[in-house]
Motif scaffolding. Structure first.
Motif, PDB file in Angstrom:
ATOM      1  N   GLU A  15      40.167  38.156  52.807  1.00  0.00           N
ATOM      2  CA  GLU A  15      39.707  37.523  51.565  1.00  0.00           C
ATOM      3  C   GLU A  15      38.326  38.050  51.180  1.00  0.00           C
ATOM      4  O   GLU A  15      37.437  38.195  52.027  1.00  0.00           O
ATOM      5  N   GLY A  16      38.149  38.347  49.889  1.00  0.00           N
ATOM      6  CA  GLY A  16      36.869  38.823  49.396  1.00  0.00           C
ATOM      7  C   GLY A  16      36.732  40.336  49.371  1.00  0.00           C
ATOM      8  O   GLY A  16      35.864  40.866  48.674  1.00  0.00           O
ATOM      9  N   GLY A  60      39.896  41.581  34.360  1.00  0.00           N
ATOM     10  CA  GLY A  60      39.352  40.652  35.350  1.00  0.00           C
ATOM     11  C   GLY A  60      39.217  41.318  36.705  1.00  0.00           C
ATOM     12  O   GLY A  60      38.580  42.357  36.837  1.00  0.00           O
ATOM     13  N   ARG A  61      39.838  40.727  37.699  1.00  0.00           N
ATOM     14  CA  ARG A  61      39.744  41.270  39.061  1.00  0.00           C
ATOM     15  C   ARG A  61      40.669  42.462  39.291  1.00  0.00           C
ATOM     16  O   ARG A  61      40.633  43.075  40.359  1.00  0.00           O
ATOM     17  N   PHE A  62      41.501  42.764  38.324  1.00  0.00           N
ATOM     18  CA  PHE A  62      42.528  43.795  38.481  1.00  0.00           C
ATOM     19  C   PHE A  62      42.187  45.041  37.662  1.00  0.00           C
ATOM     20  O   PHE A  62      41.858  44.947  36.483  1.00  0.00           O
ATOM     21  N   SER A  80      39.735  40.163  46.583  1.00  0.00           N
ATOM     22  CA  SER A  80      41.068  39.646  46.891  1.00  0.00           C
ATOM     23  C   SER A  80      40.982  38.168  47.260  1.00  0.00           C
ATOM     24  O   SER A  80      40.025  37.728  47.912  1.00  0.00           O
ATOM     25  N   GLN A  81      41.997  37.429  46.846  1.00  0.00           N
ATOM     26  CA  GLN A  81      42.052  35.992  47.121  1.00  0.00           C
ATOM     27  C   GLN A  81      43.380  35.666  47.806  1.00  0.00           C
ATOM     28  O   GLN A  81      44.380  36.367  47.581  1.00  0.00           O
ATOM     29  N   PRO A  82      43.429  34.608  48.581  1.00  0.00           N
ATOM     30  CA  PRO A  82      44.696  34.253  49.255  1.00  0.00           C
ATOM     31  C   PRO A  82      45.866  34.090  48.284  1.00  0.00           C
ATOM     32  O   PRO A  82      47.002  34.425  48.615  1.00  0.00           O
ATOM     33  N   GLY A  83      45.591  33.606  47.083  1.00  0.00           N
ATOM     34  CA  GLY A  83      46.643  33.446  46.076  1.00  0.00           C
ATOM     35  C   GLY A  83      47.203  34.763  45.566  1.00  0.00           C
ATOM     36  O   GLY A  83      48.228  34.773  44.878  1.00  0.00           O
ATOM     37  N   ASP A  84      46.553  35.878  45.919  1.00  0.00           N
ATOM     38  CA  ASP A  84      47.071  37.189  45.534  1.00  0.00           C
ATOM     39  C   ASP A  84      48.191  37.652  46.466  1.00  0.00           C
ATOM     40  O   ASP A  84      48.845  38.667  46.199  1.00  0.00           O
ATOM     41  N   ARG A 107      49.195  40.780  51.863  1.00  0.00           N
ATOM     42  CA  ARG A 107      48.784  39.529  52.514  1.00  0.00           C
ATOM     43  C   ARG A 107      47.267  39.488  52.516  1.00  0.00           C
ATOM     44  O   ARG A 107      46.609  40.395  53.053  1.00  0.00           O
ATOM     45  N   VAL A 108      46.705  38.465  51.923  1.00  0.00           N
ATOM     46  CA  VAL A 108      45.264  38.282  51.902  1.00  0.00           C
ATOM     47  C   VAL A 108      44.931  37.150  52.864  1.00  0.00           C
ATOM     48  O   VAL A 108      45.334  35.997  52.664  1.00  0.00           O
TER      49      VAL A 108
END
Lengths: 110, 114
Positions: A15-16, A60-62, A80-84, A107-108
Motif C-alpha cells: 500500500e502506498g 487521478g492516481r492512474f 496504490s490502495q487496498p481497494g485497487d 494485490r495491494v
C-alpha cells in the motif's frame, strides 16, 4: 495468436507504493487502448484509456503510458490502495471491437 | 447509470443440453457483445451484434449461436453444451458511433457443464 499480451499473471505491491501493469501488442492498427478493472463476481469496468496518437493519459492516481515503437503500454497506479486489488485487463480497439489480454491480478497489501 | 443484466449468475447443465444465456441492457445501446473469460486467456469475443436481427461472428463462434430480436436483449445459445464450454460468460453493450469503444459489462454467468 494473441494480439494483446499481459505477461505478468500477478503482481503484489505494498500500500502506498506504485503499481505498474504492463501490456504488449502486435497490431499497429489499433486505435485506442483501454484498461478495465474487474472485481470478483462483477463484470469488468472501464478504468482509463489512451488514443494511439498520444503517449500519456492521466486520471487521478492512474496514468497510462503508450510506447508505439515498442508496441507497449503500461498502467501506473500511484499511490496504490487496498481497494485497487482486482484483475486488470488491457484491451486494444480496432473498429468497434476490443481485443483483451489475459489479465493481471493485482494485490495491494496493507 | 448503465445497467447490463444477465439472467443467471451460476448455471449447471449437462452435456448435450441446449443452454440459453440472456442479457439485457437499459441504455438503448446499439452494440451488444458476448465474451467468455477463461484463466490465462482473458476475454474472447464469441459473437456481437450492431443492431436488431444483426449478428457477426467473433473470434470463437463455434458451438454457439445468438439471437437479437429486440434492441435491449441479446441471447447466447449453446445448441448442445459440451464440457469445454464450462466458462464465465460476459455480456457487454456499447453506443454506436463513439470514437473510443467503451463497453459496459454485465456481472457474468458462470456456467458449469457436467
Amino acid at each position: 495468436d494473441q494480439q494483446v499480451k499481459q505477461n505478468s499473471p500477478s503482481l503484489s505491491v505494498q500500500e502506498g507504493r506504485i503499481s505498474i501493469l504492463n501490456c504488449d501488442y502486435t497490431n499497429s492498427m489499433f486505435d485506442y487502448f483501454l484498461w478495465y478493472k474487474k472485481y470478483p463476481a462483477e463484470g469488468p469496468t472501464f478504468l482509463i484509456s489512451i488514443s494511439s496518437i498520444k503517449d500519456k493519459n492521466e486520471d487521478g492516481r492512474f496514468t497510462v503510458f503508450l510506447n508505439k515503437s515498442a508496441k507497449h503500454l503500461s498502467l501506473h497506479i500511484v499511490p496504490s490502495q487496498p481497494g485497487d486489488s482486482a484483475v486488470y485487463f488491457c484491451a486494444a480497439q480496432y473498429g468497434n471491437k476490443l481485443v483483451f489480454g489475459a489479465g493481471t491480478i493485482l494485490r495491494v497489501k496493507s | 447509470d448503465v445497467k447490463v443484466t444477465q439472467s443467471s449468475r451460476y448455471l449447471v447443465k449437462r452435456t448435450g443440453e441446449k443452454v440459453f444465456l440472456e442479457c439485457v441492457q437499459d441504455m438503448d445501446h446499439e452494440n451488444m457483445f458476448w465474451y467468455r473469460q477463461d484463466p490465462g486467456l482473458g476475454l474472447r469475443l464469441i459473437y456481437f451484434s450492431y443492431d436488431v436481427k444483426m449478428k457477426e461472428k467473433g473470434d470463437i463462434p463455434e458451438g454457439y449461436s445468438v439471437s437479437r430480436e429486440k434492441k435491449e436483449r441479446f441471447s447466447l445459445i449453446l445448441e448442445s453444451a459440451s464440457t469445454n464450454q464450462t466458462s464465465m460468460y460476459l455480456c457487454a453493450s456499447s453506443f454506436r458511433g463513439q470514437v473510443q469503444e467503451t463497453q459496459y459489462f454485465g456481472p457474468g454467468t458462470r456456467l458449469l457443464v457436467l
